[in-house]
Design a protein around this motif. Structure first.
Motif: not given
Length: 185
Positions: A33-37, A47-49, A155-157, A159-166
């Motif tokens: 989840s991204a927090y941009i506010d 987290w979504e996997g 905005i609530p939907l 997402r940011e890049l998660g650790a699994a992608l890295y």
């Protein structure tokens, strides 16, 4: 001597790439989840996997839930699951082939190179595994970035890049290095 060092280095890179492939497959942090506010107080992290969704509340309590139905999943997620499972199996097979190839490399006076066919097969398998990992990881990363900058996505939907992608990208780089080392013989 340099040949043996390259084989051992390739084996180490391939082993780390194999473990990274397995880790990226089972980790739930593909989308975070991204927090941009302007709100800096964060109560939940989502987290979504590939296999489950997790919600962390205040960093203390973690609740994970496996997806209910395989048939209810979006088609890209089903495909990514399949590709990552195939990549896991292929990485194990290629690692075992690399071990056999390193162990049974025969050198004689007639054939000073004497590299086992298993070394070449392991190199090709490592490269194929890297491609299989790179496709779902990069596709997911691209869709996250596209949705993040899309003004139509609420905005609530976002997402940011998660650790699994890295982990997946690093594993891909190590698998490519291992495959290149073994194919260069």
């Amino acid at each position: 001597m340099a040949c043996c060092v390259l084989q051992i280095t390739g084996l180490i890179f391939g082993g780390i790439g194999m473990v990274g492939t397995m880790a990226a497959t089972v980790m739930p942090q593909w989308r975070v989840s991204a927090y941009i506010d302007g709100n800096i107080v964060v109560f939940e992290t989502i987290w979504e996997g590939l296999w489950m969704d997790c919600i962390s509340q205040l960093g203390r309590r973690l609740q994970c839930k496996f997806y209910d139905s395989v048939l209810a999943l979006p088609p890209p997620l089903e495909t990514f699951r399949a590709l990552m499972c195939i990549a896991m199996v292929l990485s194990i097979i290629s690692f075992l082939m690399a071990i056999v190839g390193v162990k049974y490399t025969h050198r004689t006076k007639k054939d000073p190179q004497g590299i086992s066919i298993f070394v070449l097969a392991a190199g090709v398998a490592f490269l194929l595994t890297a491609i299989l990992v790179l496709i779902p990881v990069s596709w997911t990363g691209g869709s996250i970035i596209r949705d993040f900058y899309d003004p139509e996505v609420p905005i609530p939907l976002k997402r940011e890049l998660g650790a699994a992608l890295y982990v997946g990208w690093v594993s891909t780089a190590l698998l490519i290095a291992a495959g290149t080392m073994y194919c260069s013989f």
